[in-house]
Enzyme design. Structure first.
Site, short mmCIF file in Angstrom:
data_model
loop_
_atom_site.label_atom_id
_atom_site.label_comp_id
_atom_site.label_asym_id
_atom_site.label_seq_id
_atom_site.Cartn_x
_atom_site.Cartn_y
_atom_site.Cartn_z
N ALA A 60 1.02 -0.97 0.15
CA ALA A 60 -0.26 0.27 0.05
C ALA A 60 1.33 1.20 -0.59
O ALA A 60 2.02 1.30 0.54
CB ALA A 60 -0.92 0.28 1.44
N ASP A 102 -7.56 0.87 10.72
CA ASP A 102 -8.13 2.00 11.64
C ASP A 102 -8.91 3.09 11.16
O ASP A 102 -9.59 3.65 11.74
CB ASP A 102 -7.66 1.55 13.07
CG ASP A 102 -6.53 2.52 12.94
OD1 ASP A 102 -5.60 1.68 12.39
OD2 ASP A 102 -5.56 3.05 13.76
N TYR A 125 -5.23 9.36 3.32
CA TYR A 125 -4.98 7.31 3.22
C TYR A 125 -6.49 6.60 3.99
O TYR A 125 -6.51 5.05 2.76
CB TYR A 125 -4.12 7.63 3.70
CG TYR A 125 -3.62 6.18 4.14
CD1 TYR A 125 -2.91 4.93 4.26
CD2 TYR A 125 -4.27 5.51 5.95
CE1 TYR A 125 -2.47 3.75 3.82
CE2 TYR A 125 -4.05 4.42 6.04
CZ TYR A 125 -2.71 3.48 5.18
OH TYR A 125 -2.55 2.30 6.07
#
Ligand SMILES: NC(=O)c1ccc[n+]([C@@H]2O[C@H](COP(=O)([O-])OP(=O)(O)OC[C@H]3O[C@@H](n4cnc5c(N)ncnc54)[C@H](OP(=O)(O)O)[C@@H]3O)[C@@H](O)[C@H]2O)c1
Length: 280
Positions: A60, A102, A125
């Protein structure tokens, strides 16, 4: 079992490959050098040539603050790249495990976020990781979405390494005390991910080491267990401005893990102790 791991040179991907090899699986690690996920043809090429049973998608764009000004690049890797990985996995009939965060939650309240809670990312993000989840679920049914938080492992930079360095260099450090969550140690998580991979118990999961703390508590424990004497001073988020907002509450409810027979990860203090021994 043949497993393709993206982001194999990152913190988590590195330990997933190691754990799989320990279990005797055929592990193929890929990273940006051999396959840039923004290149759709390259993604299909590697997946078609490996023909994995499982793809574990750890890669990522993870520079959370930088993402606010590099939105296009972040989107390309985390949303488009994930779409390509998911489509390629579906085309060869592979299961997919997507690692999420999270940061898909806004962090309101004090209770742990449940897997059913409506997402509301507070930074760019987080938004791209959330869209990545949606892309995975749209592309294939045989998928796991594993949301994790506050990652630390041997292969890369993280909060523990930064605090240990600052603790050696400075007499006093200021660390935010009004953001809570749970650290996740990559070897512990890698073992859980490979346990999941062997099952058909698809769906969204939350995973992190047990317990919770603030970044301040975490820093204090790092100093204590490293034998460092630097004083850690608690400060508030408003006194530590960052380009990207952070959720105040990053706690993740792990009930679903237990319900489906998976082991919850050991307490974060125990993981930190083991990690500091490895770092020495
Ligand atoms: N770190 C955390 O605290 C945290 C918290 C929650 C969730 N997560 C999620 O957990 C997963 C693993 O995180 P991590 O900490 O292991 O991340 P990491 O150490 O930053 O590793 C990510 C890997 O992906 C690679 N990558 C970046 N852009 C790519 C591209 N275009 N094509 C192919 N590979 C590319 C990176 O290569 P380069 O280094 O060369 O760019 C790096 O090796 C990620 O999905 C992340 O979103 C992380």
């Amino acid at each position: 079992m043949k497993i393709l791991v993206t982001g194999a040179k990152g913190q988590l991907g590195y330990d997933v490959v190691k754990e799989g090899e320990k279990r005797g699986f055929v592990m193929i690690g890929s990273d940006v050098g051999d396959c840039d996920l923004r290149d759709e043809a390259a993604v299909h090429k590697i997946v078609n040539s490996v023909r994995p049973d499982i793809v574990i998608h750890c890669a990522a764009y993870t520079a959370v603050d930088q993402a606010e000004r590099e939105q296009e690049l972040c989107y390309d890797v985390n949303v488009n790249g994930t779409k390509y990985v998911a489509a390629a996995a579906a085309a060869v009939g592979a299961k997919l495990i997507y690692i999420s965060t999270d940061y898909v939650f806004d962090g309101t309240g004090d209770a742990p976020h449940s897997v059913e809670e409506v997402k509301n990312p507070v930074n760019y993000y987080g938004l791209t990781k959330s869209l990545g989840e949606d892309a995975v679920m749209a592309a294939l049914e045989r998928c796991f979405i594993v949301r994790i938080s506050w990652v630390f492992g041997s292969n890369g930079n993280n909060f523990v390494k930064t605090m240990a360095r600052l603790g050696r260099e400075k007499e006093e450090l200021s660390v935010v005390s009004d953001q809570i969550g749970a650290p996740t140690y990559t070897p512990d998580l890698a073992a859980l991910i490979l346990d999941m991979a062997a099952t058909e118990k698809y769906g969204v999961y939350h995973a992190a080491n047990s317990g919770f703390c603030s970044w301040y508590d975490f820093a204090v424990k790092i100093m204590e267990l490293s034998g460092l004497t630097a004083k850690v001073k608690p400060i508030l988020t408003k006194d530590y401005p960052t380009a990207a907002a952070r959720p105040r509450n990053s706690r993740l409810d792990q009930t679903k893990l237990k319900k489906n027979g998976f082991s919850v990860l050991p307490p974060w203090e125990d993981a930190l102790r083991r990690y500091l021994t490895v770092l020495k």
